[in-house]
Each structure stands twice: as structure tokens, then as C-alpha cells.
Design a protein around this motif. Sequence first.
Motif, mmCIF file in Angstrom:
data_model
loop_
_atom_site.group_PDB
_atom_site.id
_atom_site.type_symbol
_atom_site.label_atom_id
_atom_site.label_comp_id
_atom_site.label_asym_id
_atom_site.label_seq_id
_atom_site.Cartn_x
_atom_site.Cartn_y
_atom_site.Cartn_z
ATOM 1 N N ARG A 1 0.819 -1.210 0.000
ATOM 2 C CA ARG A 1 0.000 0.000 0.000
ATOM 3 C C ARG A 1 0.852 1.260 0.000
ATOM 4 O O ARG A 1 0.572 2.221 -0.723
ATOM 5 N N SER A 2 1.914 1.256 0.793
ATOM 6 C CA SER A 2 2.797 2.413 0.852
ATOM 7 C C SER A 2 3.523 2.618 -0.468
ATOM 8 O O SER A 2 3.704 3.755 -0.910
ATOM 9 N N ARG A 3 3.914 1.522 -1.118
ATOM 10 C CA ARG A 3 4.563 1.653 -2.428
ATOM 11 C C ARG A 3 3.577 2.202 -3.466
ATOM 12 O O ARG A 3 3.953 3.017 -4.318
ATOM 13 N N GLU A 4 2.321 1.749 -3.362
ATOM 14 C CA GLU A 4 1.305 2.249 -4.289
ATOM 15 C C GLU A 4 1.083 3.742 -4.102
ATOM 16 O O GLU A 4 1.000 4.498 -5.077
ATOM 17 N N MET A 5 0.983 4.183 -2.841
ATOM 18 C CA MET A 5 0.797 5.605 -2.577
ATOM 19 C C MET A 5 2.013 6.406 -3.007
ATOM 20 O O MET A 5 1.888 7.509 -3.542
ATOM 21 N N PHE A 6 3.200 5.853 -2.754
ATOM 22 C CA PHE A 6 4.415 6.532 -3.178
ATOM 23 C C PHE A 6 4.454 6.662 -4.692
ATOM 24 O O PHE A 6 4.835 7.712 -5.237
ATOM 25 N N GLU A 7 4.022 5.613 -5.391
ATOM 26 C CA GLU A 7 4.011 5.646 -6.850
ATOM 27 C C GLU A 7 3.011 6.671 -7.362
ATOM 28 O O GLU A 7 3.274 7.403 -8.327
ATOM 29 N N GLN A 8 1.857 6.755 -6.695
ATOM 30 C CA GLN A 8 0.857 7.747 -7.085
ATOM 31 C C GLN A 8 1.385 9.164 -6.884
ATOM 32 O O GLN A 8 1.203 10.025 -7.753
ATOM 33 N N ASP A 9 2.031 9.385 -5.757
ATOM 34 C CA ASP A 9 2.599 10.715 -5.496
ATOM 35 C C ASP A 9 3.675 11.057 -6.514
ATOM 36 O O ASP A 9 3.771 12.203 -6.966
ATOM 37 N N ARG A 10 4.465 10.068 -6.879
ATOM 38 C CA ARG A 10 5.526 10.313 -7.860
ATOM 39 C C ARG A 10 4.934 10.658 -9.219
ATOM 40 O O ARG A 10 5.377 11.598 -9.895
ATOM 41 N N ILE A 11 3.898 9.918 -9.602
ATOM 42 C CA ILE A 11 3.245 10.202 -10.880
ATOM 43 C C ILE A 11 2.611 11.595 -10.855
ATOM 44 O O ILE A 11 2.706 12.360 -11.820
ATOM 45 N N ARG A 12 1.989 11.951 -9.736
ATOM 46 C CA ARG A 12 1.349 13.266 -9.609
ATOM 47 C C ARG A 12 2.405 14.375 -9.734
ATOM 48 O O ARG A 12 2.190 15.377 -10.420
ATOM 49 N N ASP B 1 5.326 14.147 -11.214
ATOM 50 C CA ASP B 1 5.880 14.146 -12.575
ATOM 51 C C ASP B 1 4.940 14.827 -13.553
ATOM 52 O O ASP B 1 5.374 15.613 -14.405
ATOM 53 N N ILE B 2 3.643 14.537 -13.434
ATOM 54 C CA ILE B 2 2.682 15.141 -14.346
ATOM 55 C C ILE B 2 2.617 16.653 -14.129
ATOM 56 O O ILE B 2 2.591 17.443 -15.084
ATOM 57 N N THR B 3 2.588 17.072 -12.859
ATOM 58 C CA THR B 3 2.539 18.502 -12.562
ATOM 59 C C THR B 3 3.773 19.215 -13.095
ATOM 60 O O THR B 3 3.674 20.298 -13.690
ATOM 61 N N ALA B 4 4.938 18.618 -12.887
ATOM 62 C CA ALA B 4 6.179 19.219 -13.374
ATOM 63 C C ALA B 4 6.177 19.310 -14.899
ATOM 64 O O ALA B 4 6.638 20.304 -15.480
ATOM 65 N N TYR B 5 5.626 18.293 -15.555
ATOM 66 C CA TYR B 5 5.580 18.304 -17.023
ATOM 67 C C TYR B 5 4.624 19.376 -17.536
ATOM 68 O O TYR B 5 4.955 20.134 -18.453
ATOM 69 N N LEU B 6 3.438 19.458 -16.934
ATOM 70 C CA LEU B 6 2.443 20.405 -17.417
ATOM 71 C C LEU B 6 2.889 21.849 -17.247
ATOM 72 O O LEU B 6 2.626 22.695 -18.103
ATOM 73 N N ARG C 1 -3.897 23.041 -23.012
ATOM 74 C CA ARG C 1 -2.471 22.772 -22.799
ATOM 75 C C ARG C 1 -2.228 21.988 -21.516
ATOM 76 O O ARG C 1 -1.153 21.413 -21.320
ATOM 77 N N LEU C 2 -3.234 21.978 -20.619
ATOM 78 C CA LEU C 2 -3.106 21.261 -19.342
ATOM 79 C C LEU C 2 -3.852 19.934 -19.357
ATOM 80 O O LEU C 2 -4.003 19.298 -18.312
ATOM 81 N N ASP C 3 -4.295 19.485 -20.529
ATOM 82 C CA ASP C 3 -4.967 18.189 -20.673
ATOM 83 C C ASP C 3 -3.919 17.076 -20.554
ATOM 84 O O ASP C 3 -2.997 16.997 -21.370
ATOM 85 N N TYR C 4 -4.059 16.232 -19.519
ATOM 86 C CA TYR C 4 -3.060 15.169 -19.306
ATOM 87 C C TYR C 4 -3.649 13.769 -19.479
ATOM 88 O O TYR C 4 -3.087 12.778 -18.994
ATOM 89 N N ARG C 5 -4.745 13.647 -20.219
ATOM 90 C CA ARG C 5 -5.341 12.334 -20.435
ATOM 91 C C ARG C 5 -4.451 11.441 -21.291
ATOM 92 O O ARG C 5 -4.450 10.217 -21.124
ATOM 93 N N GLU C 6 -3.693 12.037 -22.198
ATOM 94 C CA GLU C 6 -2.820 11.231 -23.056
ATOM 95 C C GLU C 6 -1.485 10.927 -22.393
ATOM 96 O O GLU C 6 -0.736 10.073 -22.878
ATOM 97 N N ILE C 7 -1.200 11.603 -21.290
ATOM 98 C CA ILE C 7 0.074 11.368 -20.604
ATOM 99 C C ILE C 7 0.010 10.114 -19.764
ATOM 100 O O ILE C 7 0.961 9.333 -19.678
ATOM 101 N N LEU D 1 -5.373 17.407 -10.235
ATOM 102 C CA LEU D 1 -4.127 17.821 -9.595
ATOM 103 C C LEU D 1 -4.417 19.017 -8.705
ATOM 104 O O LEU D 1 -5.019 20.003 -9.155
ATOM 105 N N GLU D 2 -4.020 18.931 -7.454
ATOM 106 C CA GLU D 2 -4.206 20.029 -6.517
ATOM 107 C C GLU D 2 -2.887 20.786 -6.382
ATOM 108 O O GLU D 2 -1.906 20.240 -5.893
ATOM 109 N N LEU D 3 -2.893 22.046 -6.823
ATOM 110 C CA LEU D 3 -1.658 22.821 -6.853
ATOM 111 C C LEU D 3 -1.425 23.549 -5.543
ATOM 112 O O LEU D 3 -2.362 23.998 -4.878
#
Length: 383
Positions: free
Chosen positions: A17-28, A30-35, A90-96, A105-107
Motif C-alpha cells: 500500500r505504501s509503495r502504491e501511494m508513493f508511486e501515485q505521489d511520484r506520478i502526480r 511528474d505530471i505537474t512538473a511536465y504540465l 495545454r493542461l490536458d493530461y489524459r494522453e500522458i 491535480l491540486e496545486l
Amino acid sequence: MDKYSIFVYIFIFGYCRSREMFEQDRIRRDITAYLLNENRYDATIVPELDEDFPTNVTVQILIRNMHSINEVAMEYSVGIYLRMWWRDTRLDYREITNTTYLQKLELDTRQIDKVWQPNIYFDNEKQAFVHKVTTTNRLMHIYRDGTVVYSIRLSLTMSCTMSLHYYPFDAQTCPLVIQSFCYTTDNIRLQWHGTNPVKISKLQMPQYALLEDETETSSYDLEYEETGTFSTLEVELSLSRKIGYYVLQVFTPCIFLVVLSWVSFWVDPDAVPARVSLGVLCVLTMTTQSAVVHQSLPPVSYVKAIDVWMFVCLFFVFASLLEFACVNVILQKKVDSEEKKTFEASTKTQREKALEVDRISMYLFPSTFIVFAFIFFMVSGLA
């Protein structure tokens, strides 16, 4: 299952569970940094700049409190949450990413300025500030399709031209006008939220009641010759004045003073000091009461309902004093006739005539004042 197996199961479940949450946070992250990467996203450019249509910005206002309604300064203060929705492709991340759990994403407040904003301002604002305790009260969410939700907490002092003809039985309509300061209708269009454009919390104001059912919204284009045409939103807040304070502090004391001035009709006409003192005291008190009432009002050039009330009450008090002057003149004629030993053959003496004037006044003054008060409150209350 023994205790050891249960412990191992809990450990493995928690680890996964902790790895899953960590992975979700990492993806979040990464996506925010990319956008928001400055190399691909420019926050100074309108989302649909290259298209032939403007960006639609939906606006909603939540009124949290309303206070300091000032008739002298013609202004009111209000605390609101300003909420806006718009879509930035420009902030559409469905294809990412195809992850379904990451719906938005909560900024952080420090990241909000990296996203384009419609530059909203209030046209009739006199003073305003953004709440910054404990941090700047702003919120921004970015959804998968690029829809941006932005909310900010503001305290505003707005100008409001008030009509005080029927004060204190008046009702005021105060506007709140929203525009984009730098983007014309070629770039953005403002529109009210479809179902709840203006939401009002339960408010308790000492002098006014905010009529939510009579709150009206409108949208139109406002053209400036020098700068262009701007999309404009307006909400008219309907305020009805509560008259409880004025009944207790203005109308009731005035009625008591007018009634007190009638007491002189029951005082013997020969008691000159008592009747004069009572009449003068009532006149001075009525004048002071009128001055106190007008201290909280602007010096407008037209006649207000409260002016009519105060003038008529002062007139009745002053008329009571004049009535005694007439009675005293009649009594003085009696004295002169006795000195000259010239008595008229009449069924009434001068004293009886004076007492008759007092008796007529006992009924004439109260009945006339009651008729005036009835007409006054009927006309003012129905206005």
C-alpha cells in the motif's frame, strides 16, 4: 492462521500500500512538473490564442459575510469566495497517463501563478485585499481534460449609490461588477455559473436583511472607446433595512415627546412657568433628537421620510407651545377688561374662553397626530 502469518500478511499489505501511494505521489509530481514546465507552457498566453474563439470563463460568487453598510460614504463591505472555471487544453493530461485514480491535480499556492488566469477585477471596488492567514487563501485544481478550477477568498469595499427618499423604510440595490482588466471579448468571455451563480451563506446583519430571492445577475459587453470591448458580469444585491432600531430609538421617543407636549393642555393656564418650561423643554429635546438622527446620514438635497417625520413632530411640539401663547393672550385680555371696569354682556368670561381653547386642543392635537402617523407609516411602509 497463526499470529506469525497474520503479522506477515499485515506487513506485506502495508508495504504494498505504501509503495502504491508513493508511486501515485511520484506520478502526480511528474505530471505537474511536465504540465507547468516553462519550456512547453507559457502562463502569459491565453489558452485559445491561436484559435478563432475566446476562452469561456465561468464565474460563481459565494458571499460569506456582509457588513459596514455606510450610507454616508455610499459603500458596503463584503467577504466572498470568487470561483472560476475554464478549460486550458495545454493542461490536458489524459494522453500522458491512463491512471483512473488521478482525476485532478491540486496545486500548491506557490504553483498557482505558473498557470494562466483571466485577470479578473471588480469595477466598482473601492478597496480590497486577499486573505493571507495562515497562507494566501487561494485554491487551484486541474482536471484530466484541462479544466481549471480556481477559488480565492477576498474582502471587498464596494461603492453603492443609495436612494434614501424613504429612509428608514428604504430598500437598496447594490451592484457588484466583474470584468477582465486586460483581456477583451476577443480573448475571453465571462459567464455566470448555470445553476448557482451567487450563493449566499446565512447572514446576520444588524440593520439590513439580504434578500437572496431578489438577487439578480446579468451579463453584457461594455465598450471603452480607447481600449475595446470587455465581457462584464453584474450581480445586484437587494438589501432591505430592518426598522426595529428606528422604532425603538427614533419613532417611539418622538411620539413620547409629542404626547408630553400635550400635558400642558391639562395644566392650569395661570401656571405660566410650568407650561412655558414644559413647552420649551419639548422643543429643545425634539431639536436635539433630530440632529442626532441626521448625523448618520449624508447631506442629500432631497427630502427623506425621516425628515418629514421629524419636522411634523417638531411642528406639533412647537404648536403646543404656541397654543399656550394664545391662551395667555386671552387671559391677558381678561385682566385689561377688569382694570377698565368694562365687562361685556357675554355668557363666557375670558378665562372660560381660554379653558375652552385647551379643551379643544386636548382632542384636536391627538386626533390630528394619529391621522398623520397612520398615513405616514402606510405610505412609507408600502413604498
